[in-house]
Motif scaffolding. Structure first.
Motif, short mmCIF file in Angstrom:
data_model
loop_
_atom_site.label_atom_id
_atom_site.label_comp_id
_atom_site.label_asym_id
_atom_site.label_seq_id
_atom_site.Cartn_x
_atom_site.Cartn_y
_atom_site.Cartn_z
N MET A 222 0.83 -1.20 0.00
CA MET A 222 0.00 0.00 0.00
C MET A 222 0.86 1.24 0.00
O MET A 222 0.56 2.23 -0.68
CB MET A 222 -0.88 -0.03 1.25
CG MET A 222 -1.97 0.99 1.26
SD MET A 222 -3.24 0.51 0.13
CE MET A 222 -3.53 1.98 -0.73
N LYS A 223 1.95 1.22 0.75
CA LYS A 223 2.82 2.39 0.86
C LYS A 223 3.44 2.69 -0.49
O LYS A 223 3.55 3.84 -0.90
CB LYS A 223 3.90 2.11 1.91
CG LYS A 223 4.95 3.18 2.13
CD LYS A 223 4.44 4.59 2.20
CE LYS A 223 3.47 4.87 3.30
NZ LYS A 223 2.93 6.23 3.24
N LYS B 53 2.08 2.04 -3.38
CA LYS B 53 1.04 2.64 -4.22
C LYS B 53 0.82 4.09 -3.84
O LYS B 53 0.63 4.95 -4.70
CB LYS B 53 -0.28 1.86 -4.06
CG LYS B 53 -0.27 0.53 -4.72
CD LYS B 53 -1.68 -0.06 -4.82
CE LYS B 53 -1.60 -1.56 -5.00
NZ LYS B 53 -2.58 -2.28 -4.20
N GLN B 54 0.85 4.39 -2.54
CA GLN B 54 0.62 5.76 -2.10
C GLN B 54 1.73 6.67 -2.60
O GLN B 54 1.48 7.80 -3.04
CB GLN B 54 0.53 5.81 -0.57
CG GLN B 54 -0.77 5.23 -0.06
CD GLN B 54 -0.73 5.00 1.44
OE1 GLN B 54 0.31 5.14 2.08
NE2 GLN B 54 -1.87 4.64 2.01
N LYS B 55 2.96 6.18 -2.53
CA LYS B 55 4.08 7.01 -2.96
C LYS B 55 4.04 7.21 -4.47
O LYS B 55 4.37 8.30 -4.96
CB LYS B 55 5.40 6.36 -2.55
CG LYS B 55 5.63 6.40 -1.06
CD LYS B 55 7.09 6.36 -0.69
CE LYS B 55 7.23 6.75 0.77
NZ LYS B 55 8.56 6.57 1.30
N SER C 163 -10.15 2.59 7.34
CA SER C 163 -10.10 3.33 6.08
C SER C 163 -11.18 4.38 5.98
O SER C 163 -11.22 5.13 5.03
CB SER C 163 -10.20 2.38 4.89
OG SER C 163 -10.40 1.08 5.31
N SER D 167 0.44 9.05 3.71
CA SER D 167 -0.82 8.51 4.24
C SER D 167 -0.53 7.27 5.06
O SER D 167 0.45 6.57 4.85
CB SER D 167 -1.76 8.13 3.10
OG SER D 167 -1.76 9.13 2.11
N CYS E 288 -0.49 3.60 6.34
CA CYS E 288 -0.59 2.31 5.67
C CYS E 288 -0.47 1.16 6.66
O CYS E 288 -0.20 0.04 6.28
CB CYS E 288 0.45 2.16 4.56
SG CYS E 288 2.12 2.02 5.20
N GLY F 216 2.82 11.67 0.24
CA GLY F 216 2.97 10.23 0.20
C GLY F 216 3.04 9.63 1.60
O GLY F 216 3.53 8.53 1.79
N GLN G 132 -1.24 13.49 2.56
CA GLN G 132 -1.51 12.58 1.45
C GLN G 132 -0.62 12.94 0.26
O GLN G 132 -0.06 12.06 -0.40
CB GLN G 132 -2.98 12.72 1.06
CG GLN G 132 -3.55 11.53 0.34
CD GLN G 132 -5.02 11.74 0.03
OE1 GLN G 132 -5.44 12.87 -0.20
NE2 GLN G 132 -5.77 10.69 0.04
N TRP H 51 1.33 7.29 -6.29
CA TRP H 51 0.26 8.25 -6.55
C TRP H 51 0.73 9.66 -6.25
O TRP H 51 0.49 10.58 -7.04
CB TRP H 51 -0.95 7.90 -5.67
CG TRP H 51 -2.09 8.85 -5.82
CD1 TRP H 51 -3.07 8.81 -6.76
CD2 TRP H 51 -2.35 10.00 -5.01
NE1 TRP H 51 -3.94 9.86 -6.59
CE2 TRP H 51 -3.52 10.60 -5.52
CE3 TRP H 51 -1.71 10.57 -3.91
CZ2 TRP H 51 -4.07 11.75 -4.95
CZ3 TRP H 51 -2.25 11.72 -3.36
CH2 TRP H 51 -3.43 12.29 -3.88
#
Lengths: 70, 333
Positions: B57-58, B60-62, B262, B254, B256, B252, B249, B64
């Protein structure tokens, strides 16, 4: 992800949040003070301890949103 | 925060600058979870390995955050901390031919090092996408390892520090900065109070951090000597709680952690904003968010380093302390 979906719509709504909140500063301060008082008092914070103040804040907020939508 | 798999090789144009730091070669290491067998399993810890964060997840967040068109507006914290880490690198009077930047992202540290040399020469860089907990390097490779604001998403921090110690050459140094301790305590408390009052219970929304006191132990266990740990508070003022969360957010950062909820109800957000402003707000209506940055410096042991003196080797006595303040008998005319 392009186009309109749940996330883009909710982010749009969130963008209006600060502007609407600014119109209810008084109610917000009252609610905040009520909750802050419980942190220093002897009683522990429980659910709906400041429900009345929150209802006032929520009503002000929804009215502001309705005015904005018009 | 680089996106995708990239193996870019940047070579310096022109000769390396003849400044005190000498010539550099750098390898940057953004985070990327490999599919190691033990990591793909359930959220509960196995054996001695902690599994607090969802590394997939981390990543993907980074990615994004890196793909945002106006992502540069969120770089202020990383730039500031990168500058302070670069200061600490400059404090050490040594040349580092080969350095590793873990979690480099947009190379905030190197940006400050290049500027100080007052030349436009780029530090030769190789970028690698790898997992911070599985460093793909041989032992005794690097003279310097730096890391800025990326260690707080590592599951097995003791193991990662041990690996950093291994890839360092003897007498090499590790300079790191990570968020810890009381970071974002205002956000955490506001959300906690709001959830308790509105929903009757609360769940963690801010990820867990390392305390300052634990950091010394962690570095010692990893095999570092001559430790230095210090704390810096960076306070950033925001207009409201929504802006705090949007900026986190965008950076990066957020949450995780596996145990995160959520969903954040809009009533809770409204209540949290009111509580945040009332309890922590400044006079001008803005709200502060505290980032407690822990800086650590650790050296890989080497014979040239100073060691504690042997027992019984003292040649002055504590009893002589009282004689220090008395003037010695010198020739006075």
């Amino acid at each position: 992800m392009s186009g309109s979906n749940a996330w883009t719509r909710s982010r749009e709504r969130m963008r209006l949040f600060p502007e609407l909140f600014a119109q209810c500063a008084g109610e917000a301060a009252t609610y905040g003070r009520c909750v802050a008082a419980t942190t220093t008092g002897r009683q522990e914070l429980r659910k709906d301890m400041c429900a009345k103040e929150f209802e006032a804040l929520k009503t002000c907020f929804t009215n502001a949103a309705k005015r904005k939508a018009k | 925060m680089s996106s995708g798999v990239c193996l870019r090789v940047l070579r310096a144009a022109g000769s390396p600058p003849a400044a005190s730091s000498g010539s550099w070669s750098r390898v940057r290491l953004p985070a990327d979870p490999r599919h190691a067998p033990r990591r793909g399993l359930s959220a509960s810890g196995r054996g001695g390995t902690m599994n607090v964060f969802n590394r997939e997840m981390k990543k993907k967040q980074k990615e994004w955050a890196a793909s945002l068109r106006d992502g540069d507006q969120f770089d202020y914290l990383r730039d500031e901390v990168g500058g302070r880490v670069a200061d600490r690198v400059y404090d050490i009077v040594r040349t580092f031919p080969l350095a590793l930047d873990i979690g480099g992202g947009k190379s905030h540290i190197a940006g400050h090092l290049s500027k100080k040399q007052s030349r436009r020469s780029e530090i030769p860089t190789h970028r690698l996408l790898a997992d911070e907990e599985f460093l793909p390097f041989k032992e005794n490779t690097f003279d310097l390892v730096v890391s800025s604001l990326s260690l707080h998403w590592i599951n097995d921090l003791p193991g990662a520090l041990r690996q950093i110690q291994q890839v360092l050459k003897p007498d090499g140094v590790f300079i790191g900065a990570m968020v810890g301790g009381e970071t974002l305590y205002e956000l955490r408390c506001s959300l906690q109070l709001a959830e308790t009052e509105r929903e009757g219970g609360f769940s963690p929304h801010v990820s867990p951090y390392t305390a300052v006191t634990d950091l010394g132990n962690l570095l010692g266990r990893a095999g570092f000597s001559m430790l230095t740990v210090d704390v810096d508070d960076v306070q950033v003022n925001y207009p409201g709680i929504i802006e705090v969360m949007t900026d986190l957010q965008g950076m990066g950062e957020s949450n995780c952690a596996w145990n995160r909820k959520s969903l954040l109800h809009r009533d809770t957000i409204l209540a949290a904003e009111a509580i945040y402003k009332e309890m922590y707000g400044n006079e001008d209506g803005s709200i502060p968010a505290t980032f407690e940055i822990l800086y650590m410096i650790g050296w890989k042991p080497h014979e040239s380093q100073a060691k504690p003196a042997k027992r019984g080797s003292a040649n002055v006595s504590f009893g002589d302390l009282s004689k220090i303040s008395q003037p010695t008998n010198t020739n006075t005319s």
